[in-house]
Design a protein around this motif. Structure first.
Motif, PDB file in Angstrom:
ATOM      1  N   VAL A  14       0.753   4.081  -2.800  1.00 33.31           N
ATOM      2  CA  VAL A  14       0.413   5.466  -2.456  1.00 33.31           C
ATOM      3  C   VAL A  14       1.542   6.398  -2.908  1.00 33.31           C
ATOM      4  O   VAL A  14       1.308   7.485  -3.438  1.00 33.31           O
ATOM      5  CB  VAL A  14       0.174   5.588  -0.930  1.00 33.31           C
ATOM      6  CG1 VAL A  14       0.141   7.045  -0.486  1.00 33.31           C
ATOM      7  CG2 VAL A  14      -1.113   4.879  -0.535  1.00 33.31           C
TER       8      VAL A  14
ATOM      9  N   ASN B 136     -13.429   2.598  -7.928  1.00 36.77           N
ATOM     10  CA  ASN B 136     -14.202   3.841  -8.114  1.00 36.77           C
ATOM     11  C   ASN B 136     -13.565   4.774  -9.147  1.00 36.77           C
ATOM     12  O   ASN B 136     -13.680   5.987  -9.052  1.00 36.77           O
ATOM     13  CB  ASN B 136     -14.326   4.571  -6.775  1.00 36.77           C
ATOM     14  CG  ASN B 136     -12.946   4.970  -6.258  1.00 36.77           C
ATOM     15  OD1 ASN B 136     -11.932   4.494  -6.789  1.00 36.77           O
ATOM     16  ND2 ASN B 136     -12.907   5.829  -5.271  1.00 36.77           N
TER      17      ASN B 136
ATOM     18  N   THR C 186       0.844  -1.197   0.000  1.00 36.57           N
ATOM     19  CA  THR C 186       0.000   0.000   0.000  1.00 36.57           C
ATOM     20  C   THR C 186       0.882   1.250   0.000  1.00 36.57           C
ATOM     21  O   THR C 186       0.649   2.190  -0.770  1.00 36.57           O
ATOM     22  CB  THR C 186      -0.920   0.004   1.251  1.00 36.57           C
ATOM     23  OG1 THR C 186      -1.680  -1.191   1.228  1.00 36.57           O
ATOM     24  CG2 THR C 186      -1.834   1.216   1.274  1.00 36.57           C
TER      25      THR C 186
ATOM     26  N   ALA D  58      -8.160   3.214  -0.138  1.00 41.53           N
ATOM     27  CA  ALA D  58      -9.446   2.643   0.270  1.00 41.53           C
ATOM     28  C   ALA D  58     -10.073   1.834  -0.877  1.00 41.53           C
ATOM     29  O   ALA D  58     -11.016   1.077  -0.670  1.00 41.53           O
ATOM     30  CB  ALA D  58     -10.386   3.755   0.711  1.00 41.53           C
ATOM     31  N   ASN D  59      -9.567   2.033  -2.088  1.00 42.96           N
ATOM     32  CA  ASN D  59     -10.058   1.292  -3.260  1.00 42.96           C
ATOM     33  C   ASN D  59      -8.867   0.723  -4.023  1.00 42.96           C
ATOM     34  O   ASN D  59      -8.567   1.148  -5.137  1.00 42.96           O
ATOM     35  CB  ASN D  59     -10.852   2.221  -4.183  1.00 42.96           C
ATOM     36  CG  ASN D  59     -12.139   2.657  -3.541  1.00 42.96           C
ATOM     37  OD1 ASN D  59     -13.076   1.887  -3.426  1.00 42.96           O
ATOM     38  ND2 ASN D  59     -12.154   3.903  -3.073  1.00 42.96           N
TER      39      ASN D  59
ATOM     40  N   GLY E  45      -8.942  -0.040  -7.639  1.00 45.38           N
ATOM     41  CA  GLY E  45      -9.431   1.017  -8.523  1.00 45.38           C
ATOM     42  C   GLY E  45     -10.899   0.866  -8.871  1.00 45.38           C
ATOM     43  O   GLY E  45     -11.322   1.182  -9.978  1.00 45.38           O
TER      44      GLY E  45
ATOM     45  N   SER F  44     -10.386   5.256  -9.592  1.00 42.29           N
ATOM     46  CA  SER F  44      -8.993   5.607  -9.296  1.00 42.29           C
ATOM     47  C   SER F  44      -8.099   4.501  -9.883  1.00 42.29           C
ATOM     48  O   SER F  44      -8.561   3.370 -10.078  1.00 42.29           O
ATOM     49  CB  SER F  44      -8.798   5.732  -7.790  1.00 42.29           C
ATOM     50  OG  SER F  44      -9.176   4.531  -7.160  1.00 42.29           O
TER      51      SER F  44
ATOM     52  N   GLY G   1      -2.763   9.338  -7.838  1.00 40.05           N
ATOM     53  CA  GLY G   1      -4.220   9.144  -7.774  1.00 40.05           C
ATOM     54  C   GLY G   1      -4.633   7.845  -7.118  1.00 40.05           C
ATOM     55  O   GLY G   1      -5.831   7.566  -6.983  1.00 40.05           O
ATOM     56  N   TYR G   2      -3.683   7.015  -6.683  1.00 39.60           N
ATOM     57  CA  TYR G   2      -4.032   5.730  -6.041  1.00 39.60           C
ATOM     58  C   TYR G   2      -4.830   5.988  -4.767  1.00 39.60           C
ATOM     59  O   TYR G   2      -4.466   6.849  -3.965  1.00 39.60           O
ATOM     60  CB  TYR G   2      -2.750   4.952  -5.709  1.00 39.60           C
ATOM     61  CG  TYR G   2      -2.998   3.632  -5.002  1.00 39.60           C
ATOM     62  CD1 TYR G   2      -3.473   2.540  -5.702  1.00 39.60           C
ATOM     63  CD2 TYR G   2      -2.739   3.484  -3.634  1.00 39.60           C
ATOM     64  CE1 TYR G   2      -3.697   1.326  -5.056  1.00 39.60           C
ATOM     65  CE2 TYR G   2      -2.954   2.277  -2.981  1.00 39.60           C
ATOM     66  CZ  TYR G   2      -3.437   1.199  -3.705  1.00 39.60           C
ATOM     67  OH  TYR G   2      -3.647   0.002  -3.068  1.00 39.60           O
ATOM     68  N   ASP G   3      -5.906   5.250  -4.605  1.00 41.98           N
ATOM     69  CA  ASP G   3      -6.753   5.438  -3.426  1.00 41.98           C
ATOM     70  C   ASP G   3      -6.659   4.162  -2.580  1.00 41.98           C
ATOM     71  O   ASP G   3      -7.188   3.111  -2.967  1.00 41.98           O
ATOM     72  CB  ASP G   3      -8.201   5.675  -3.913  1.00 41.98           C
ATOM     73  CG  ASP G   3      -9.172   5.791  -2.753  1.00 41.98           C
ATOM     74  OD1 ASP G   3      -8.738   5.734  -1.586  1.00 41.98           O
ATOM     75  OD2 ASP G   3     -10.382   5.945  -3.025  1.00 41.98           O
TER      76      ASP G   3
END
Ligand code: ADP
Ligand code: TRP
Length: 339
Positions: free
Chosen positions: A162, A177, A158, A171-172, A175, A179, A167-169
């Protein structure tokens, strides 16, 4: 689904290793794309004799094959043949907090015993994370003692994503959503809850460090002798036998053919048969389970060139799985030109 796991070639394989690990690996080869490797770089932390390290590496590979791993179905290889691993190990290391490694069991346990640890042991979880991330592994079958290492691996993957994927999220991570997905996939530990810990001849957990093992491929006479010496209590022949903490009971349960087990269990609980008789049965069951694999193991170890060929071919396939991930990682950190 990509399944990945490794076994350290750090000693002679025993029944605990088979029932606790190798048997599941062999079964899982039918459930997805399985990659299994002989963790010979990790083993250098404890095996410091080149000849022995090489021999144990081949023995572990031969054991996998003899016990049912199909090299045409699963990919079997040697960790050290994946040269790119060193690069990933270093790059991850630049992101790994020291505080995590100070908490890692492998290191903490050794320190607690008053032994001095080397960098290799300290950084062991980083190499393990590299082993996993380099192949975009989905599932990592491991024993409970390795869960912490898997958690670190997910944390560090992670952190890498990050840091290096704009743009890496977190929480997702995949990807979902819109991202971008990470470069490294977050692996899941596949923990073998159902396997009980096999006890050794002295009644403690069977482990090479306790000298209480029943070796899978050891000398027949030696195995029989050890089986006949399994520690039992002083229950008389006619008495019901305790099942708790009984190495003999657990071993019988692991090895008896399913058709015979209910009868053995019933007689164990009822009494009427002495421990000596059960030990003799255990020797018979061992032969029933392992005579074929032992024969194959002997044949495989008799043709080391063929074993080498299998491992080298496995490494080629594993490197092909790793190539796209390594390429993305190199570009992301700037050691090669991006797309
Ligand atoms: P050892 O304790 O002999 O050094 P390892 O730590 O190298 O064995 O274990 C290799 C694999 O075998 C691990 O996945 C571990 O969970 C499994 N294993 C080792 N000993 C046992 C046991 N007594 N019962 C069940 N599984 C075991
Ligand atoms: N640390 C594992 C053990 O001692 C062996 C191992 C090394 C491993 N790299 C791995 C297991 C990657 C799973 C995935 O048993």
């Amino acid at each position: 689904m990509r399944i990945l796991s490794g076994v350290q070639p750090s000693g002679k394989l025993h029944l605990g290793n088979y029932f606790g690990a190798i048997r599941q690996f062999v079964e899982l080869q039918h459930k997805g794309e399985a990659l299994y490797f002989i963790a010979n770089l990790h083993a250098l932390n404890s095996v410091r004799d080149g000849r022995l390290a090489y021999e144990l590496t081949l023995e572990t590979a031969a054991a996998f094959l003899a016990l049912g791993l199909d090299a045409n179905k699963a990919i079997l290889f040697r960790q050290s043949d994946i040269l790119e691993l060193g690069e990933l190990y270093w790059i991850l290391g630049t992101l790994v907090p020291m505080s995590h490694l100070e908490r890692a069991h492998s290191y903490k346990d050794k320190k607690a015993r008053g032994l001095s640890a080397d960098l290799g042991l300290f950084a062991y979880p980083v190499l393990m994370a590299a082993d996993i991330l380099i192949y975009n592994s989905d599932w990592v079958p491991v024993g409970k003692d390795q869960i912490q290492h898997l958690e670190f691996c997910r944390d560090w993957a992670t952190k890498f994503n990050v840091t290096y994927v704009p743009g890496y999220d977190a929480a997702n991570p995949n990807g979902e959503n819109g991202s971008p997905p990470g470069i490294f996939k977050l692996p899941e530990a596949f923990v073998r809850e159902e396997t009980s810990v096999l006890l050794g001849t002295d009644g403690q957990k069977m482990s090479k460090s306790y000298g209480n093992t029943l070796e899978l491929f050891g000398e027949e006479k030696e195995i029989k002798k050890k089986m006949m010496s399994i520690k039992t209590d002083s229950s008389p022949i006619e008495a019901p036998k305790p099942t708790q903490n009984s190495a003999l009971f657990e071993l019988l349960k692991a090895m008896a053919p399913p058709s015979e087990w209910p009868e053995i269990e019933a007689s164990w609980r009822a009494g009427g048969l002495g421990y000596g008789a059960y030990k003799k049965k255990l020797v018979d069951y061992f032969h029933l389970c392992f005579d074929e694999p032992r024969k194959r193991f002997g044949e495989l170890m008799g043709d080391k060139a063929e074993l080498e060929r299998i491992l080298v071919e496995g490494a080629q396939k594993a490197r092909a799985c790793a190539a796209p991930i390594i390429q993305k990682m190199r570009a992301a950190v700037g050691i090669s030109r991006g797309g």
